[in-house]
Design a protein around this motif. Structure first.
Motif, PDB file in Angstrom:
ATOM      1  N   LEU A 282      33.228 -11.843  -0.164  1.00  0.00           N
ATOM      2  CA  LEU A 282      32.081 -12.458  -0.890  1.00  0.00           C
ATOM      3  C   LEU A 282      30.683 -11.931  -0.519  1.00  0.00           C
ATOM      4  O   LEU A 282      29.848 -11.377  -1.311  1.00  0.00           O
ATOM      5  CB  LEU A 282      32.019 -13.879  -0.765  1.00  0.00           C
ATOM      6  N   THR A 283      30.635 -11.584   0.822  1.00  0.00           N
ATOM      7  CA  THR A 283      29.189 -11.175   1.460  1.00  0.00           C
ATOM      8  C   THR A 283      29.060  -9.734   1.018  1.00  0.00           C
ATOM      9  O   THR A 283      27.975  -9.353   0.469  1.00  0.00           O
ATOM     10  CB  THR A 283      29.239 -11.400   3.030  1.00  0.00           C
ATOM     11  N   VAL A 284      30.236  -8.980   1.068  1.00  0.00           N
ATOM     12  CA  VAL A 284      30.152  -7.416   0.818  1.00  0.00           C
ATOM     13  C   VAL A 284      29.722  -7.127  -0.598  1.00  0.00           C
ATOM     14  O   VAL A 284      29.076  -6.421  -1.109  1.00  0.00           O
ATOM     15  CB  VAL A 284      31.121  -6.575   1.421  1.00  0.00           C
ATOM     16  N   THR A 285      30.298  -7.971  -1.558  1.00  0.00           N
ATOM     17  CA  THR A 285      30.048  -7.821  -2.950  1.00  0.00           C
ATOM     18  C   THR A 285      28.516  -8.441  -3.419  1.00  0.00           C
ATOM     19  O   THR A 285      28.246  -8.374  -4.687  1.00  0.00           O
ATOM     20  CB  THR A 285      31.095  -8.420  -3.549  1.00  0.00           C
ATOM     21  N   ALA A 286      27.891  -9.178  -2.615  1.00  0.00           N
ATOM     22  CA  ALA A 286      26.878  -9.743  -2.843  1.00  0.00           C
ATOM     23  C   ALA A 286      25.671  -8.839  -3.173  1.00  0.00           C
ATOM     24  O   ALA A 286      25.561  -8.025  -2.523  1.00  0.00           O
ATOM     25  CB  ALA A 286      26.260 -10.875  -1.922  1.00  0.00           C
ATOM     26  N   ARG A 287      24.716  -9.229  -4.185  1.00  0.00           N
ATOM     27  CA  ARG A 287      23.519  -8.477  -4.356  1.00  0.00           C
ATOM     28  C   ARG A 287      22.422  -9.443  -4.434  1.00  0.00           C
ATOM     29  O   ARG A 287      21.268  -8.959  -4.830  1.00  0.00           O
ATOM     30  CB  ARG A 287      23.637  -7.902  -5.618  1.00  0.00           C
ATOM     31  N   GLY A 288      22.732 -10.879  -4.298  1.00  0.00           N
ATOM     32  CA  GLY A 288      21.497 -11.678  -4.342  1.00  0.00           C
ATOM     33  C   GLY A 288      22.098 -13.015  -3.449  1.00  0.00           C
ATOM     34  O   GLY A 288      23.064 -12.981  -2.875  1.00  0.00           O
ATOM     35  N   MET A 289      21.045 -13.905  -3.395  1.00  0.00           N
ATOM     36  CA  MET A 289      21.308 -15.030  -2.544  1.00  0.00           C
ATOM     37  C   MET A 289      22.525 -16.012  -3.028  1.00  0.00           C
ATOM     38  O   MET A 289      23.082 -16.651  -2.212  1.00  0.00           O
ATOM     39  CB  MET A 289      20.113 -15.984  -2.491  1.00  0.00           C
ATOM     40  N   ALA A 290      22.630 -15.954  -4.466  1.00  0.00           N
ATOM     41  CA  ALA A 290      23.765 -16.974  -4.686  1.00  0.00           C
ATOM     42  C   ALA A 290      25.223 -16.629  -4.115  1.00  0.00           C
ATOM     43  O   ALA A 290      25.819 -17.485  -3.815  1.00  0.00           O
ATOM     44  CB  ALA A 290      23.996 -16.395  -6.554  1.00  0.00           C
ATOM     45  N   LEU A 291      25.669 -15.237  -4.260  1.00  0.00           N
ATOM     46  CA  LEU A 291      26.922 -15.028  -3.629  1.00  0.00           C
ATOM     47  C   LEU A 291      26.803 -15.130  -2.008  1.00  0.00           C
ATOM     48  O   LEU A 291      27.795 -15.411  -1.292  1.00  0.00           O
ATOM     49  CB  LEU A 291      27.480 -13.617  -3.930  1.00  0.00           C
ATOM     50  N   LEU A 292      25.535 -14.733  -1.474  1.00  0.00           N
ATOM     51  CA  LEU A 292      25.468 -15.094  -0.118  1.00  0.00           C
ATOM     52  C   LEU A 292      25.979 -16.309   0.597  1.00  0.00           C
ATOM     53  O   LEU A 292      26.492 -16.643   1.524  1.00  0.00           O
ATOM     54  CB  LEU A 292      24.026 -14.351   0.584  1.00  0.00           C
ATOM     55  N   ILE A 293      25.225 -17.445  -0.419  1.00  0.00           N
ATOM     56  CA  ILE A 293      25.164 -18.754  -0.084  1.00  0.00           C
ATOM     57  C   ILE A 293      26.781 -19.147  -0.399  1.00  0.00           C
ATOM     58  O   ILE A 293      27.159 -19.907   0.432  1.00  0.00           O
ATOM     59  CB  ILE A 293      24.111 -19.590  -0.924  1.00  0.00           C
ATOM     60  N   ALA A 294      27.413 -18.666  -1.372  1.00  0.00           N
ATOM     61  CA  ALA A 294      28.677 -19.170  -1.624  1.00  0.00           C
ATOM     62  C   ALA A 294      29.821 -18.505  -0.237  1.00  0.00           C
ATOM     63  O   ALA A 294      30.651 -19.140   0.003  1.00  0.00           O
ATOM     64  CB  ALA A 294      29.302 -18.431  -2.891  1.00  0.00           C
ATOM     65  N   GLY A 295      29.293 -17.314   0.067  1.00  0.00           N
ATOM     66  CA  GLY A 295      30.062 -16.921   1.327  1.00  0.00           C
ATOM     67  C   GLY A 295      29.932 -17.754   2.459  1.00  0.00           C
ATOM     68  O   GLY A 295      30.913 -18.128   3.238  1.00  0.00           O
ATOM     69  N   GLN A 296      28.612 -18.143   2.526  1.00  0.00           N
ATOM     70  CA  GLN A 296      28.240 -18.983   3.659  1.00  0.00           C
ATOM     71  C   GLN A 296      29.175 -20.458   3.539  1.00  0.00           C
ATOM     72  O   GLN A 296      29.389 -21.053   4.705  1.00  0.00           O
ATOM     73  CB  GLN A 296      26.721 -19.284   3.999  1.00  0.00           C
ATOM     74  N   VAL A 297      29.381 -20.817   2.482  1.00  0.00           N
ATOM     75  CA  VAL A 297      30.387 -22.062   2.311  1.00  0.00           C
ATOM     76  C   VAL A 297      31.566 -21.993   2.884  1.00  0.00           C
ATOM     77  O   VAL A 297      32.157 -22.788   3.635  1.00  0.00           O
ATOM     78  CB  VAL A 297      30.120 -22.567   0.779  1.00  0.00           C
ATOM     79  N   VAL A 298      32.172 -20.722   2.547  1.00  0.00           N
ATOM     80  CA  VAL A 298      33.499 -20.543   2.862  1.00  0.00           C
ATOM     81  C   VAL A 298      33.529 -20.073   4.602  1.00  0.00           C
ATOM     82  O   VAL A 298      34.331 -20.462   5.216  1.00  0.00           O
ATOM     83  CB  VAL A 298      34.070 -19.094   2.301  1.00  0.00           C
ATOM     84  N   ARG A 299      32.471 -19.525   4.689  1.00  0.00           N
ATOM     85  CA  ARG A 299      32.438 -19.101   6.178  1.00  0.00           C
ATOM     86  C   ARG A 299      32.135 -20.690   6.949  1.00  0.00           C
ATOM     87  O   ARG A 299      32.856 -20.769   8.192  1.00  0.00           O
ATOM     88  CB  ARG A 299      31.351 -18.411   6.722  1.00  0.00           C
ATOM     89  N   GLY A 300      31.695 -21.677   6.726  1.00  0.00           N
ATOM     90  CA  GLY A 300      31.447 -22.808   7.227  1.00  0.00           C
ATOM     91  C   GLY A 300      32.819 -23.553   7.287  1.00  0.00           C
ATOM     92  O   GLY A 300      33.136 -24.113   8.349  1.00  0.00           O
ATOM     93  N   ILE A 301      33.723 -23.559   6.339  1.00  0.00           N
ATOM     94  CA  ILE A 301      34.690 -24.279   6.375  1.00  0.00           C
ATOM     95  C   ILE A 301      35.744 -23.408   7.535  1.00  0.00           C
ATOM     96  O   ILE A 301      36.470 -24.009   8.236  1.00  0.00           O
ATOM     97  CB  ILE A 301      35.499 -24.110   4.965  1.00  0.00           C
ATOM     98  N   ALA A 302      35.767 -22.103   7.372  1.00  0.00           N
ATOM     99  CA  ALA A 302      36.379 -21.386   8.514  1.00  0.00           C
ATOM    100  C   ALA A 302      36.078 -21.728   9.745  1.00  0.00           C
ATOM    101  O   ALA A 302      37.076 -21.947  10.603  1.00  0.00           O
ATOM    102  CB  ALA A 302      36.471 -19.875   8.083  1.00  0.00           C
ATOM    103  N   ILE A 303      34.977 -21.547  10.157  1.00  0.00           N
ATOM    104  CA  ILE A 303      34.550 -22.007  11.411  1.00  0.00           C
ATOM    105  C   ILE A 303      34.935 -23.202  12.022  1.00  0.00           C
ATOM    106  O   ILE A 303      35.228 -23.568  13.070  1.00  0.00           O
ATOM    107  CB  ILE A 303      32.991 -21.548  11.617  1.00  0.00           C
ATOM    108  N   ALA A 304      34.643 -24.151  10.973  1.00  0.00           N
ATOM    109  CA  ALA A 304      34.844 -25.600  11.607  1.00  0.00           C
ATOM    110  C   ALA A 304      36.405 -25.771  11.817  1.00  0.00           C
ATOM    111  O   ALA A 304      36.740 -26.522  12.718  1.00  0.00           O
ATOM    112  CB  ALA A 304      34.447 -26.722  10.502  1.00  0.00           C
ATOM    113  N   VAL A 305      37.254 -25.223  10.880  1.00  0.00           N
ATOM    114  CA  VAL A 305      38.633 -25.581  11.036  1.00  0.00           C
ATOM    115  C   VAL A 305      39.228 -24.845  12.028  1.00  0.00           C
ATOM    116  O   VAL A 305      39.933 -25.483  12.995  1.00  0.00           O
ATOM    117  CB  VAL A 305      39.308 -24.990   9.723  1.00  0.00           C
ATOM    118  N   VAL A 306      39.032 -23.390  12.449  1.00  0.00           N
ATOM    119  CA  VAL A 306      39.294 -22.997  13.683  1.00  0.00           C
ATOM    120  C   VAL A 306      38.838 -23.392  15.045  1.00  0.00           C
ATOM    121  O   VAL A 306      39.445 -23.630  15.764  1.00  0.00           O
ATOM    122  CB  VAL A 306      39.092 -21.277  13.607  1.00  0.00           C
TER     123      VAL A 306
END
Length: 402
Positions: A282-306
């Motif tokens: 998601l982050t690599v394909t982002a060109r603005g804050m919308a996808l960057l924020i979506a990527g951080q949502v997924v990142r937060g899930i991953a870090i919390a779980v692991v």
């Protein structure tokens, strides 16, 4: 869960997140380090942290104490203050491997205290994800506090403010956190001694955690530069993104605490690692804050779980050596930071910011594969208590006969 421990984790997390969100910008823009120098600094800091955290974990198992966590926090506070005035690169490296490195012991020490106080029952199973959610809450607030300090006083003030929080945290641990009792001897008649890591998969499992956090830390080095210099976002956007990630971590960790015990922890951790791969895409394909924020949502899930499920996995597998178990997981995390410093520093110069993020995604895939292979065989359990007792009695009888 002890409220006093939750407060200690919160204070440590606030200080860590205030510095972590803007550390790369500080060392490059204020201290004047190049990408290679920054990578080496991070690696040296990680190496020192691994050794000092290991010594603290070993000491905790022999003689549990609150002093290890408090000393680590005080050392980190002194180090951050010194970093605002030191500009000599050799002195910065020395600081990284000593006082700043000692700060790495604080996190595993607090989680070791929690496991020691609560034991290995249901309360301990809840304590890890709940304390992890407090840590994530701190990472939701810390970057925003860092942003406020940045806009009013500059980057150096962030380090001084975080140092003050660490001093308060150390004093809180010494005053408010309950004193731990004597070391808990392993009860050979325990009804449920917990899973045991298969010897064949132990190396792969540890390597998997190291690879996961290599991708995380290398991505944390490259992402602020990718966001500000390639996508043209303001510096304050970095704090916003880290805060979004941390806020999601809080919710994900709390939900993890509610997962029924019969659900496979292996599947949970693998799901988290898969989310991490998706974050980089998601982050690599982002060109603005919308996808960057979506990527951080997924990142937060991953870090919390692991992060939460991984700590519990290691603690259960190495019981009753709580200090060493938590430190092993933490050191695998720090080892990822060591490797990430080298990887990120070189990759940014060779591959660019987007290329570095792609490389981090590949490393995340490798982490998931290593974990899947290392845990393909279900963790074994020791023989039933009665059978173990019979074998010990048989050995004693054999010695008597001889």
């Amino acid at each position: 869960m002890s409220i006093s421990l939750a407060v200690a984790v919160l204070l440590l997390g606030v200080a860590d997140s205030m510095v972590g969100s803007y550390f790369v910008l500080f060392v490059t823009d204020v201290a004047g380090l190049s990408a290679w120098q920054t990578g080496l600094f991070v690696s040296v800091h990680g190496a020192g942290g691994i050794m000092l955290a290991w010594l603290a974990g070993r000491s905790f198992d022999r003689r549990p104490s609150r002093g290890y966590a408090a000393a680590a926090m005080l050392s980190g506070g002194v180090a951050l203050c010194l970093m605002t005035v030191i500009r000599s690169y050799p002195l910065l490296l020395l600081l990284a491997v000593t006082l700043l490195g000692a700060l790495a012991a604080a996190f595993p020490q607090l989680f070791s205290l929690a496991r020691h106080v609560l034991g290995g029952g249901p309360a301990a199973a809840w304590s890890v994800p709940l304390l992890r959610s407090v840590w994530s809450l701190a990472w939701a607030a810390g970057p925003l506090l860092g942003t406020a300090v940045l806009t009013t006083a500059g980057l150096a003030a962030i380090l001084r403010s975080a140092a003050g929080v660490l001093v308060v945290a150390a004093l809180w641990v010494l005053v408010a956190v309950p004193r731990p009792g004597p070391p808990r001897p392993h009860d050979p008649l325990a009804d449920d001694p917990g899973p045991r890591l298969p010897r064949a998969g132990a190396v792969l499992l540890t390597a998997s955690i190291t690879l996961f956090f290599t991708a995380m830390f290398a991505g944390s080095v490259a992402m602020p530069l990718f966001v500000t210099r390639e996508l043209g976002q303001d510096d304050s956007a970095v704090g916003v993104l880290f805060s979004v990630c941390a806020a999601v971590e809080v919710v994900a960790a709390l939900l993890l605490a509610a997962v029924p015990s019969h659900v496979s922890q292996r599947l949970v951790i693998l799901t988290g690692m898969g989310c991490f791969v998706f974050f980089f895409a998601l982050t690599v394909t982002a060109r603005g804050m919308a996808l960057l924020i979506a990527g951080q949502v997924v990142r937060g899930i991953a870090i919390a779980v692991v992060g939460a499920a991984g700590i519990r996995w290691f603690q259960d597998a190495m019981a009753p050596a709580t200090g060493m178990a938590t430190t092993l997981f933490s050191n695998a995390t720090t080892a990822g930071m060591v490797v990430a410093g080298i990887v990120a520093g070189g990759a940014v110069e060779i591959l660019g910011y987007a290329g570095t993020m792609v490389l981090c995604g590949v490393v995340a895939v490798a982490a998931a594969v290593a974990f899947a292979l290392g845990t393909a065989a279900r963790p074994g359990r020791p023989p039933p208590p009665r059978a173990r007792g019979h074998r010990r009695a048989a050995r004693r009888a054999t010695r008597i006969i001889r």
